[in-house]
Design a protein around this motif. Sequence first.
Motif, PDB file in Angstrom:
ATOM      1  N   GLU A 125       0.781  -1.385   0.055  1.00  0.00           N
ATOM      2  CA  GLU A 125       0.134   0.044  -0.025  1.00  0.00           C
ATOM      3  C   GLU A 125       0.876   1.294   0.103  1.00  0.00           C
ATOM      4  OE1 GLU A 125      -2.112  -3.477   1.047  1.00  0.00           O
ATOM      5  OE2 GLU A 125      -0.362  -2.510   2.214  1.00  0.00           O
ATOM      6  N   ASN A 126       1.900   1.245   0.613  1.00  0.00           N
ATOM      7  CA  ASN A 126       2.762   2.326   0.996  1.00  0.00           C
ATOM      8  C   ASN A 126       3.466   2.481  -0.558  1.00  0.00           C
ATOM      9  OD1 ASN A 126       1.959   3.237   3.322  1.00  0.00           O
ATOM     10  ND2 ASN A 126       3.620   2.140   4.690  1.00  0.00           N
ATOM     11  N   TYR A 127       4.103   1.525  -1.090  1.00  0.00           N
ATOM     12  CA  TYR A 127       4.649   1.598  -2.332  1.00  0.00           C
ATOM     13  C   TYR A 127       3.551   2.285  -3.488  1.00  0.00           C
ATOM     14  CZ  TYR A 127       8.398  -1.471  -0.691  1.00  0.00           C
ATOM     15  OH  TYR A 127       9.439  -1.852  -0.004  1.00  0.00           O
ATOM     16  N   ILE A 128       2.489   1.863  -3.421  1.00  0.00           N
ATOM     17  CA  ILE A 128       1.471   2.345  -4.407  1.00  0.00           C
ATOM     18  C   ILE A 128       1.352   3.673  -4.139  1.00  0.00           C
ATOM     19  CG2 ILE A 128      -0.842   1.998  -5.294  1.00  0.00           C
ATOM     20  CD1 ILE A 128       1.298   0.030  -6.453  1.00  0.00           C
ATOM     21  N   LEU A 129       1.140   4.195  -2.917  1.00  0.00           N
ATOM     22  CA  LEU A 129       0.756   5.465  -2.455  1.00  0.00           C
ATOM     23  C   LEU A 129       1.939   6.426  -2.922  1.00  0.00           C
ATOM     24  CD1 LEU A 129      -0.839   7.625  -1.007  1.00  0.00           C
ATOM     25  CD2 LEU A 129       0.170   6.883   1.171  1.00  0.00           C
ATOM     26  N   ALA A 130       3.308   6.106  -2.875  1.00  0.00           N
ATOM     27  CA  ALA A 130       4.194   6.673  -3.108  1.00  0.00           C
ATOM     28  C   ALA A 130       4.395   6.863  -4.600  1.00  0.00           C
ATOM     29  CB  ALA A 130       5.688   6.154  -2.726  1.00  0.00           C
ATOM     30  N   MET A 131       4.265   5.979  -5.332  1.00  0.00           N
ATOM     31  CA  MET A 131       4.470   6.082  -6.920  1.00  0.00           C
ATOM     32  C   MET A 131       3.121   6.977  -7.272  1.00  0.00           C
ATOM     33  SD  MET A 131       5.927   2.298  -7.989  1.00  0.00           S
ATOM     34  CE  MET A 131       4.394   1.241  -7.244  1.00  0.00           C
ATOM     35  N   SER A 132       2.214   6.610  -6.485  1.00  0.00           N
ATOM     36  CA  SER A 132       0.765   7.617  -7.219  1.00  0.00           C
ATOM     37  C   SER A 132       1.099   9.098  -7.101  1.00  0.00           C
ATOM     38  CB  SER A 132      -0.534   7.264  -6.452  1.00  0.00           C
ATOM     39  OG  SER A 132      -0.221   7.516  -5.420  1.00  0.00           O
ATOM     40  N   ARG A 133       2.147   9.462  -6.146  1.00  0.00           N
ATOM     41  CA  ARG A 133       2.397  10.924  -5.833  1.00  0.00           C
ATOM     42  C   ARG A 133       3.710  11.188  -6.701  1.00  0.00           C
ATOM     43  NH1 ARG A 133       0.285  12.842  -0.182  1.00  0.00           N
ATOM     44  NH2 ARG A 133      -1.532  11.376  -0.111  1.00  0.00           N
TER      45      ARG A 133
END
Length: 325
Positions: A125-133
Amino acid sequence: QVGKIRSELAEGNLDLSSSDKRELAERLDKADHYRTRDEMCGDKSGTASTDPDSVAMYPKDDKMHTGQCRPMYNVQFMTQSQFILWFNLFRVTTDLSAFPMFLDSLPQQFAPTKLAADAGYGSYENYILAMSRTIDPYFKYSMYDKESSPRFAPDTYKAEYMPQQEDGSLKCPGGTLRKIRESTQEKSEISYTEEYYRTDQCAACPFREKCHGKHLKDYREVKRKKEWHLLKPQIREKLDSDVGQILLYNRSKDVEPTFAHTKWAGAYRRFRHFGSRRCRMDLAIRAIAHNLKKYIAWLQHQADGMPCPTASVILSPLTVQDGLI
């Protein structure tokens, strides 16, 4: 129900002895107390009457060795060259849960392009959140250090390390696990797919004890996260790259001294106020004092002709690179 019993007790409608009435009144008071404390906790694991905004956590430095929970906050710093640029505190017990909230509170002018952290922040979840930003995630996942060891051997009894065959099944040491179903889950507003695999040929398998451990069964069912299985090699490649190794190395030189100067050299191990708003103000004053001390030392280095710290940007306990300042 408690209010109804209390009103009947006050009106004398209950046929009880005086001792029973006193005991019933005490139990009603306890029920009100527990309900009030439960409302104070909300979705938190626990809290304290002196500071309802805090969360119950086990302190790292338990000098009395009592093993008791304390009312605490999860504090996060963002620093560069040991200067505190941004900070916040949260009512969660883990850094894994604090990371999304910290990114939400981070001003736009401090938005990083590359970010490194330890395994406490590594999750799909944190990887996807970072890449979405538009942030390149360079923070570890839980097994990264063990997998980096030259002596590491993948445990093929675990679903994460079972090779996938052409037909989509998983290859275990004693046979094959067929895919039986998949389901879509959601966590932190990020959806992912869980795949379930099963085999019914465990009864005669020679690896049964190693595979099942103490709980021997005639079947084996495992699950794994489909998207994480595809994303993990990309994260591994980032961490093993020259940029990733430099970021992870610089983190220990910038983050840990900042915490050491604040907690131990500065003897700042307790907040002087109660409530999240006042504790945040207390922490802001401490951050200003810390930065002034570092700035004076930086000026002294310049006056003495000594080399100044490099401009590496650190998000504590995370590491952020590429020019916040």
